[in-house]
Design a protein around this motif. Structure first.
Motif, PDB file in Angstrom:
ATOM      1  N   SER A   9       7.960   9.361  -9.363  1.00 57.89           N
ATOM      2  CA  SER A   9       7.499   8.339 -10.304  1.00 57.89           C
ATOM      3  C   SER A   9       8.237   7.027 -10.092  1.00 57.89           C
ATOM      4  O   SER A   9       7.633   5.948 -10.119  1.00 57.89           O
ATOM      5  CB  SER A   9       7.695   8.840 -11.733  1.00 57.89           C
ATOM      6  OG  SER A   9       7.332   7.843 -12.661  1.00 57.89           O
ATOM      7  N   GLY A  12       6.933   5.377  -7.021  1.00 61.93           N
ATOM      8  CA  GLY A  12       5.626   4.762  -7.254  1.00 61.93           C
ATOM      9  C   GLY A  12       5.739   3.397  -7.903  1.00 61.93           C
ATOM     10  O   GLY A  12       5.064   2.448  -7.489  1.00 61.93           O
ATOM     11  N   LEU A  16       4.857  -0.204  -6.155  1.00 61.56           N
ATOM     12  CA  LEU A  16       3.900  -1.111  -6.794  1.00 61.56           C
ATOM     13  C   LEU A  16       4.447  -2.530  -6.831  1.00 61.56           C
ATOM     14  O   LEU A  16       3.727  -3.501  -6.531  1.00 61.56           O
ATOM     15  CB  LEU A  16       3.584  -0.615  -8.202  1.00 61.56           C
ATOM     16  CG  LEU A  16       2.633  -1.500  -9.029  1.00 61.56           C
ATOM     17  CD1 LEU A  16       1.268  -1.587  -8.350  1.00 61.56           C
ATOM     18  CD2 LEU A  16       2.502  -0.948 -10.448  1.00 61.56           C
ATOM     19  N   ILE A  63      -1.138   1.398  -0.960  1.00 57.59           N
ATOM     20  CA  ILE A  63      -1.850   1.754  -2.189  1.00 57.59           C
ATOM     21  C   ILE A  63      -1.991   3.264  -2.376  1.00 57.59           C
ATOM     22  O   ILE A  63      -1.748   3.781  -3.478  1.00 57.59           O
ATOM     23  CB  ILE A  63      -3.223   1.051  -2.224  1.00 57.59           C
ATOM     24  CG1 ILE A  63      -3.031  -0.446  -2.445  1.00 57.59           C
ATOM     25  CG2 ILE A  63      -4.099   1.635  -3.323  1.00 57.59           C
ATOM     26  CD1 ILE A  63      -4.328  -1.237  -2.452  1.00 57.59           C
ATOM     27  N   PRO A  64      -2.400   4.041  -1.348  1.00 58.87           N
ATOM     28  CA  PRO A  64      -2.552   5.488  -1.572  1.00 58.87           C
ATOM     29  C   PRO A  64      -1.274   6.165  -2.057  1.00 58.87           C
ATOM     30  O   PRO A  64      -1.297   6.927  -3.032  1.00 58.87           O
ATOM     31  CB  PRO A  64      -2.984   6.017  -0.197  1.00 58.87           C
ATOM     32  CG  PRO A  64      -3.623   4.850   0.474  1.00 58.87           C
ATOM     33  CD  PRO A  64      -2.839   3.663   0.013  1.00 58.87           C
ATOM     34  N   THR A  66       1.325   4.739  -3.469  1.00 52.65           N
ATOM     35  CA  THR A  66       1.695   4.198  -4.778  1.00 52.65           C
ATOM     36  C   THR A  66       0.901   4.866  -5.891  1.00 52.65           C
ATOM     37  O   THR A  66       1.455   5.278  -6.916  1.00 52.65           O
ATOM     38  CB  THR A  66       1.459   2.678  -4.808  1.00 52.65           C
ATOM     39  OG1 THR A  66       2.203   2.065  -3.761  1.00 52.65           O
ATOM     40  CG2 THR A  66       1.879   2.097  -6.133  1.00 52.65           C
ATOM     41  N   THR A  67      -0.412   4.998  -5.692  1.00 50.80           N
ATOM     42  CA  THR A  67      -1.265   5.628  -6.703  1.00 50.80           C
ATOM     43  C   THR A  67      -0.886   7.083  -6.919  1.00 50.80           C
ATOM     44  O   THR A  67      -0.767   7.554  -8.066  1.00 50.80           O
ATOM     45  CB  THR A  67      -2.738   5.533  -6.270  1.00 50.80           C
ATOM     46  OG1 THR A  67      -3.082   4.165  -6.050  1.00 50.80           O
ATOM     47  CG2 THR A  67      -3.650   6.111  -7.335  1.00 50.80           C
ATOM     48  N   MET A  68      -0.683   7.800  -5.825  1.00 59.33           N
ATOM     49  CA  MET A  68      -0.319   9.214  -5.938  1.00 59.33           C
ATOM     50  C   MET A  68       1.033   9.395  -6.618  1.00 59.33           C
ATOM     51  O   MET A  68       1.223  10.292  -7.442  1.00 59.33           O
ATOM     52  CB  MET A  68      -0.305   9.847  -4.548  1.00 59.33           C
ATOM     53  CG  MET A  68       0.034  11.332  -4.531  1.00 59.33           C
ATOM     54  SD  MET A  68      -1.159  12.349  -5.441  1.00 59.33           S
ATOM     55  CE  MET A  68      -2.593  12.195  -4.379  1.00 59.33           C
ATOM     56  N   LEU A  70       2.553   7.310  -8.752  1.00 53.90           N
ATOM     57  CA  LEU A  70       2.525   6.912 -10.154  1.00 53.90           C
ATOM     58  C   LEU A  70       1.920   7.979 -11.056  1.00 53.90           C
ATOM     59  O   LEU A  70       2.210   8.019 -12.257  1.00 53.90           O
ATOM     60  CB  LEU A  70       1.745   5.599 -10.310  1.00 53.90           C
ATOM     61  CG  LEU A  70       2.457   4.329  -9.842  1.00 53.90           C
ATOM     62  CD1 LEU A  70       1.529   3.134  -9.928  1.00 53.90           C
ATOM     63  CD2 LEU A  70       3.730   4.080 -10.653  1.00 53.90           C
ATOM     64  N   THR A  71       1.089   8.852 -10.501  1.00 50.90           N
ATOM     65  CA  THR A  71       0.488   9.905 -11.320  1.00 50.90           C
ATOM     66  C   THR A  71       1.517  10.922 -11.770  1.00 50.90           C
ATOM     67  O   THR A  71       1.269  11.674 -12.721  1.00 50.90           O
ATOM     68  CB  THR A  71      -0.631  10.627 -10.552  1.00 50.90           C
ATOM     69  OG1 THR A  71      -0.093  11.141  -9.317  1.00 50.90           O
ATOM     70  CG2 THR A  71      -1.782   9.691 -10.241  1.00 50.90           C
ATOM     71  N   CYS A  78       0.053  14.820  -9.288  1.00 47.55           N
ATOM     72  CA  CYS A  78       1.267  14.935  -8.490  1.00 47.55           C
ATOM     73  C   CYS A  78       2.190  16.015  -9.048  1.00 47.55           C
ATOM     74  O   CYS A  78       3.264  16.253  -8.524  1.00 47.55           O
ATOM     75  CB  CYS A  78       2.009  13.598  -8.436  1.00 47.55           C
ATOM     76  SG  CYS A  78       3.012  13.390  -6.945  1.00 47.55           S
ATOM     77  N   SER A  87       1.551  13.251  -1.564  1.00 49.39           N
ATOM     78  CA  SER A  87       2.385  12.064  -1.719  1.00 49.39           C
ATOM     79  C   SER A  87       3.219  11.826  -0.461  1.00 49.39           C
ATOM     80  O   SER A  87       3.445  10.677  -0.063  1.00 49.39           O
ATOM     81  CB  SER A  87       3.291  12.210  -2.943  1.00 49.39           C
ATOM     82  OG  SER A  87       4.298  13.185  -2.728  1.00 49.39           O
TER      83      SER A  87
END
Length: 229
Positions: A9, A12, A16, A63-64, A66-68, A70-71, A78, A87
């Motif tokens: 986390s 992520g 970002l 982006i991929p 980062t998105t993964m 942050l989940t 994740c 990730s």
């Protein structure tokens, strides 16, 4: 949330911030060129920004991952072994994009703005290739174009001596926006030095996420979630 998920986390959120910073830095010389296009059809700063090191390398390719990552904060996809593995996989793409950003930034810092070349604003000064990168040596990092009074090399220019380097260091402190040349030099130096730092940090966060992702994949994640999976 386990330590693997907590670190994911954190990665992520950090990616970002770096992603947005890379896009903004890459956009600065593009915006300046657009504003000054009314006065001249030539680009006095550079054309390395048109390789989009911050928008594509440090931006889209991050982006991929980062998105993964942050989940993990929302205990979503994740929070299982498959998510942690993905990730790590997406972080490989991030590292590749960050390396691309770093290599272009290094060459841009070595070449300097287009206006610092005696042959003018020829786009040949902004050709990027791995061969050019392999020809780089430590002694090339003197940044003469930034520290000298004028970045255009005079006829018969020789390698600077130690006294010249010390003197140029004093002159660097007087660089400001008092002329078009100084403005373009400062923009070029600030943008690509910033992109280089962004690339380095993204590589570090990407590599750490690769390690953490594999650990989470092997050791498991939250007990409550792992009972469901």
């Amino acid at each position: 949330m386990t330590c693997c998920e907590g670190w994911t986390s954190c990665n992520g959120f950090s990616l970002l911030v770096l992603l947005l910073l890379g896009v903004v830095l890459n956009a600065i010389p593009l915006i300046v060129s657009l504003i000054e296009e009314d006065r001249s059809s030539q680009n006095p700063i550079s054309c390395f920004e048109w390789w989009f090191p911050g928008i594509i390398g440090a931006g889209l390719m991050a982006i991929p991952a980062t998105t993964m990552s942050l989940t993990a904060r929302k205990r979503a996809c994740c929070n299982n072994r498959t998510g942690m593995f993905l990730s790590s996989l997406f972080s490989v793409i991030t590292v590749i994009g960050a390396l691309y950003c770093m290599l272009i930034s290094i060459q841009a810092l070595l070449e300097g703005p287009l206006m610092c070349h005696s042959q003018g604003n020829s786009t040949a000064n902004c050709e990027f290739s791995l061969k050019n990168i392999s020809d780089i040596h430590p002694e090339d990092f003197n940044l003469r174009w930034f520290f000298n009074d004028s970045c255009v090399p005079p006829t018969g220019f020789k390698n600077p001596t130690s006294n010249d380097v010390m003197a140029s260091g004093w002159r660097a402190s007087s660089l400001h926006f008092n002329s078009e040349e100084n403005k373009h030099r400062l923009i070029h130096f600030s943008v690509f030095l910033g992109l280089l730092l962004v690339g380095i940090l993204e590589v570090l966060f990407g590599l750490s996420q690769i390690v953490i992702g594999f650990l989470g994949c092997l050791c498991g994640v939250s007990k409550r979630r792992s009972q469901i999976v």
